[in-house]
Design a protein around this motif. Structure first.
Motif, PDB file in Angstrom:
ATOM      1  N   HIS A 152       0.766  -1.108  -0.085  1.00 24.50           N
ATOM      2  CA  HIS A 152      -0.061   0.018   0.192  1.00 24.50           C
ATOM      3  C   HIS A 152       0.867   1.481  -0.003  1.00 24.50           C
ATOM      4  O   HIS A 152       0.336   2.230  -0.607  1.00 24.50           O
ATOM      5  N   HIS A 153       1.717   1.513   0.837  1.00 29.70           N
ATOM      6  CA  HIS A 153       2.556   2.779   1.054  1.00 29.70           C
ATOM      7  C   HIS A 153       4.087   2.609   0.934  1.00 29.70           C
ATOM      8  O   HIS A 153       4.610   1.761   1.327  1.00 29.70           O
ATOM      9  N   VAL A 154       4.356   3.531  -0.005  1.00 27.60           N
ATOM     10  CA  VAL A 154       5.959   3.550  -0.360  1.00 27.60           C
ATOM     11  C   VAL A 154       6.312   4.944   0.176  1.00 27.60           C
ATOM     12  O   VAL A 154       5.835   5.917  -0.092  1.00 27.60           O
TER      13      VAL A 154
ATOM     14  N   PHE B  11      -0.455  -5.105   8.629  1.00 29.34           N
ATOM     15  CA  PHE B  11       0.456  -3.930   8.783  1.00 29.34           C
ATOM     16  C   PHE B  11       0.077  -2.936   7.677  1.00 29.34           C
ATOM     17  O   PHE B  11       0.492  -3.307   6.418  1.00 29.34           O
ATOM     18  N   HIS B  12      -0.266  -1.796   7.792  1.00 32.49           N
ATOM     19  CA  HIS B  12      -0.759  -1.030   6.973  1.00 32.49           C
ATOM     20  C   HIS B  12       0.201   0.354   6.634  1.00 32.49           C
ATOM     21  O   HIS B  12       0.885   0.367   5.577  1.00 32.49           O
ATOM     22  N   GLY B  13       0.072   1.063   7.861  1.00 35.59           N
ATOM     23  CA  GLY B  13       0.967   2.595   7.372  1.00 35.59           C
ATOM     24  C   GLY B  13       2.372   2.177   7.623  1.00 35.59           C
ATOM     25  O   GLY B  13       2.721   1.228   8.575  1.00 35.59           O
TER      26      GLY B  13
ATOM     27  N   GLY C 178      -8.476   7.824  -3.819  1.00 36.54           N
ATOM     28  CA  GLY C 178      -8.027   7.173  -2.644  1.00 36.54           C
ATOM     29  C   GLY C 178      -6.801   8.188  -2.316  1.00 36.54           C
ATOM     30  O   GLY C 178      -6.992   9.247  -1.654  1.00 36.54           O
ATOM     31  N   HIS C 179      -5.667   7.625  -2.415  1.00 35.90           N
ATOM     32  CA  HIS C 179      -4.264   8.522  -2.261  1.00 35.90           C
ATOM     33  C   HIS C 179      -4.382   9.496  -3.248  1.00 35.90           C
ATOM     34  O   HIS C 179      -4.815   9.383  -4.564  1.00 35.90           O
ATOM     35  N   LEU C 180      -3.720  10.615  -2.832  1.00 35.78           N
ATOM     36  CA  LEU C 180      -3.142  11.583  -4.116  1.00 35.78           C
ATOM     37  C   LEU C 180      -1.754  11.822  -3.355  1.00 35.78           C
ATOM     38  O   LEU C 180      -1.419  11.698  -2.138  1.00 35.78           O
TER      39      LEU C 180
ATOM     40  N   PRO D 108      -2.676  -0.147  -7.237  1.00 33.94           N
ATOM     41  CA  PRO D 108      -1.949   0.642  -6.392  1.00 33.94           C
ATOM     42  C   PRO D 108      -2.633   1.712  -5.305  1.00 33.94           C
ATOM     43  O   PRO D 108      -3.878   1.858  -5.479  1.00 33.94           O
ATOM     44  N   HIS D 109      -2.088   2.028  -4.155  1.00 34.15           N
ATOM     45  CA  HIS D 109      -2.645   2.975  -3.381  1.00 34.15           C
ATOM     46  C   HIS D 109      -1.932   4.238  -3.131  1.00 34.15           C
ATOM     47  O   HIS D 109      -2.514   4.990  -3.707  1.00 34.15           O
ATOM     48  N   ASP D 110      -0.724   3.953  -2.716  1.00 31.80           N
ATOM     49  CA  ASP D 110      -0.045   5.287  -2.288  1.00 31.80           C
ATOM     50  C   ASP D 110       1.146   5.402  -3.375  1.00 31.80           C
ATOM     51  O   ASP D 110       1.562   4.586  -4.084  1.00 31.80           O
TER      52      ASP D 110
HETATM   53  S1  CUK Z   1      -5.033   3.211   2.244  1.00 30.18           S
HETATM   54 CU1  CUK Z   1      -5.641   2.416   0.283  1.00 30.18          CU
HETATM   55  S2  CUK Z   1      -6.450   4.682  -0.086  1.00 30.18           S
HETATM   56 CU2  CUK Z   1      -3.998   1.385   2.416  1.00 30.18          CU
HETATM   57 CU3  CUK Z   1      -3.205   4.359   2.119  1.00 30.18          CU
HETATM   58 CU4  CUK Z   1      -6.079   4.954   1.772  1.00 30.18          CU
END
Ligand code: CUK
Ligand code: CUA
Ligand code: CA
Length: 641
Positions: free
Chosen positions: A137-139, A185-187, A447-449, A508-510
């Motif tokens: 999710h997050h790079v 495990f997300h952020g 979602g993300h920007l 993709p997310h972030d």
């Molecule tokens: S979360 Cu997916 S749009 Cu996993 Cu960063 Cu907010």
């Protein structure tokens, strides 16, 4: 959903700026129709969406249209979602340049086939891969002096609670660590400085948020009230887990302060509910701050526990154990209903949490959080300097370095541009402060920007990419599975201008976007990077030690160093291939038919594979990566007797 979104795209405006009420949320998936009629009091709310289409860049002047041969000015690192990879895009064109396999096997490079990649990915006792699914999710990348230093990037795997590191010199994943006692495990966010040592003005830690609470240790208890989440700190160099914090509630996304003193995670499940109705029962959740220096002092002083097989020290960050601000390891700042996203402003002053189920964003002043930890602020909530309405379903926030924030509105399918100082004034009682500067419709459900350089002190306010989770009618139909739509927006002027749609493979997310000169990628390896390197074609050959056989080979276009090699049935073979070509872009492949082997070797790279020679016959091992006019002729015979 289709009708709603069509209508709202055609007739955006004031009528859509509404509160979400809790009852309506059962149909949360795009539940715009179910919202109440109450108008938000966001002060300004210009109905700018309607003009967005008209204001699109003309093709001639569109910065996303690069001429052939022209290079992009920014790199973008995108998470791949459950393809388990990281993608590299050039911006503003939006062209995808590379996919970096991390957690999941990849057929192009042989990730998960070679021994080297399997070692990074992790294997079971029988040598097979431990996991072949993942969800990135997050790079985020490593920092120095508040900007990226081009060393590393990290990405999470939500499914199996793993963190992967990417070397940004070779754009390869070089280490993966599994977090103990954590699920979901997300952020993830690297620190930007050390909280104590001013000489360390670069990343040495990576913080990881555990989203799903589990029993500690995980024994299969059904009683959800016993489940816990941990916040983890991983060493940026060794990739070992340094420490964890036991918390109340859960972790979602993570942010860090520029001075290294604070890390934070937004919490949507302070209720510690096991069902979604319970998770949204409280009116406010929290943004949970961690005092990094105090946590490390507590670990040093031995004030920790361990759980299960894990030896990682776990300190107590629960509310009850941290009531005295002067010794507290944590501070829980309340934030409206199920916030999603926490983002650090480039002026280093604020963290912003978006409301998700509340139409608001909450601005928290970091200096005040530090005051709280010194006993100079009565309550953590006094660190809130603004809480303003933005629109429906606010998720993530980016910045332009000129005092403006850009927040995605998932339900409204918009990006709202708002001024942080004006929002603070409005919150402080100046109702004439117009904090909403602009709105633009995006297609659809963002979602993300992120904006160029937004997560650094050098935010430059040029481009904004928006990860739209639904593309619907924006591309040629290809059956039921739609690509996602990464949209590019020019944010250099007062009004946001949509530049381009880009279909991207799910999911993709972030992402982060940064100037190209921050990276100095190498295009050729050095032989010495690889202990097994076959440095001279003369070192090629078959070495036998009983059943264990080592085959050493080199490649130099258009030939492998041996025209054939002989094995005996049942041999346990390790084949090592070094590409001696030194020319940039001269990659060879190596496939063995019927043995499920294919991988590539880049210039001066060495890779190895192990297999049992259990099928007798002649097998034409051939080069799978186009390299030379005689590419088709580039083969060797493996003869299994
Ligand atoms: S979360 Cu997916 S749009 Cu996993 Cu960063 Cu907010
Ligand atoms: Cu070597 Cu194709
Ligand atoms: Ca909640």
């Amino acid at each position: 959903m289709n009708e709603d979104k069509k209508n709202s795209a055609e007739a955006p405006g004031l009528a859509r700026r509404r509160f979400i009420n809790t009852a309506a949320l059962t149909g949360l998936t795009l539940g715009v129709a179910a919202c109440s009629d109450k108008k938000s009091g966001d002060g300004a709310a210009p109905a700018a969406g309607a003009s967005a289409a008209a204001a699109q860049h003309s093709a001639a002047a569109n910065p996303s249209h690069l001429k052939p041969g022209e290079l992009d000015s920014y790199y973008g690192l995108w998470s791949g979602g459950h393809t388990g990879d990281v993608r590299v895009l050039g911006l503003p064109s939006g062209r995808e340049i590379l996919r970096i396999p991390c957690f999941n096997p990849d057929a192009l490079v042989g990730w998960g086939i070679t021994n080297e990649s399997k070692k990074v990915m992790g294997t079971k006792a029988d040598g097979s891969l431990r996991y072949t699914v993942a969800d990135t999710h997050h790079v985020h990348a490593s920092y120095k002096d508040g900007n990226y230093d081009g060393r590393y990037a990290w990405v999470n795997d939500k499914i199996n609670s793993r963190i992967a590191r990417i070397r940004l010199d070779y754009f390869i994943c070089d280490k993966i660590t599994e977090l103990p006692n954590v699920q979901g495990f997300h952020g993830i966010f690297p620190d930007k400085a050390d909280p104590v040592d001013p000489k360390i003005n670069y990343t040495t830690r990576v913080f990881c948020g555990g989203e799903f609470a589990i029993p500690l240790p995980n024994t299969g208890t059904e009683d959800g009230s016993k489940y816990r989440s941990l916040f983890s700190c991983v060493d940026a160099e060794t990739m070992d887990v340094r420490w964890q914090v036991l918390i109340d509630g859960n972790c979602d996304l993570v942010a860090t302060s520029y001075d290294g003193k604070l890390a934070a995670t937004n919490q949507y499940n302070t209720e510690m509910g096991a069902k979604y109705e319970d998770m949204m029962s409280a009116e406010r959740d929290a943004c949970l701050f961690f005092n990094v220096a105090r946590i490390e002092a507590a670990v040093k002083a031995g004030k920790f526990k361990t759980y299960g097989d894990s030896k990682v020290p776990v300190v107590d960050g629960t509310r009850d154990a941290n009531k005295d601000p002067k010794t507290a390891l944590t501070a829980y700042v309340s934030v409206p209903k199920n916030p999603h996203g926490v983002n650090a402003s480039p002026d280093a002053k604020y963290f912003i949490c978006a409301g998700k189920l509340s139409p608001t964003a909450t601005v928290i002043e970091l200096a005040k959080v530090l005051d709280y930890f010194e006993g100079k602020l009565e309550a953590p909530d006094k660190a809130i300097v603004a809480e303003v309405e933005l629109g429906l379903g606010p998720l993530h926030t980016a910045f332009d370095g000129r005092g403006n924030a850009y927040t995605t509105l998932f339900l409204d399918s918009q990006v709202v541009k708002w001024n942080v100082d004006a929002a603070i004034k409005f919150h402080g009682g100046d109702k004439s402060a117009k904090y909403v500067v602009d709105r633009i419709d995006v297609q659809y459900q963002p979602g993300h920007l992120n904006a160029s350089q937004s997560e650094t002190r050098a935010a430059d306010g040029k481009y904004l990419a928006v990860g739209c989770k639904f593309s619907k009618d924006r591309f040629l139909p290809v059956g039921p599975l739609h690509p996602e739509n990464e949209q590019m927006i020019d944010i250099s002027g007062d009004k946001m201008v949509l530049m381009a749609d880009h279909p991207v493979r799910g999911e993709p997310h972030d992402f982060i976007i940064f100037k190209r000169d921050l990276l100095k990628p190498k295009q050729v390896y050095t032989l010495d990077e690889f202990p097994l390197a076959v440095k001279d074609p003369k070192d090629s050959g078959v070495e036998r030690n009983g059943k264990k056989v080592t085959v050493r080979l080199t490649s130099l276009a258009p030939a492998f160093s041996m025209r054939e090699f002989k094995l005996k049935r049942g041999d346990e073979v390790t084949l090592i291939l070094t590409n001696l070509d030194k020319v940039e872009d001269l990659t060879h492949g190596f496939a063995i038919p019927k043995y499920n082997v294919n991988f590539i070797v880049n210039p001066q790279e060495t890779a190895s594979v192990s297999f049992v020679a259990d099928k007798p016959g002649v097998f034409w091992c051939y080069c799978t990566h186009f390299c030379h006019a005689l590419h088709l002729e580039m083969r060797t015979r493996m003869i299994v007797e």
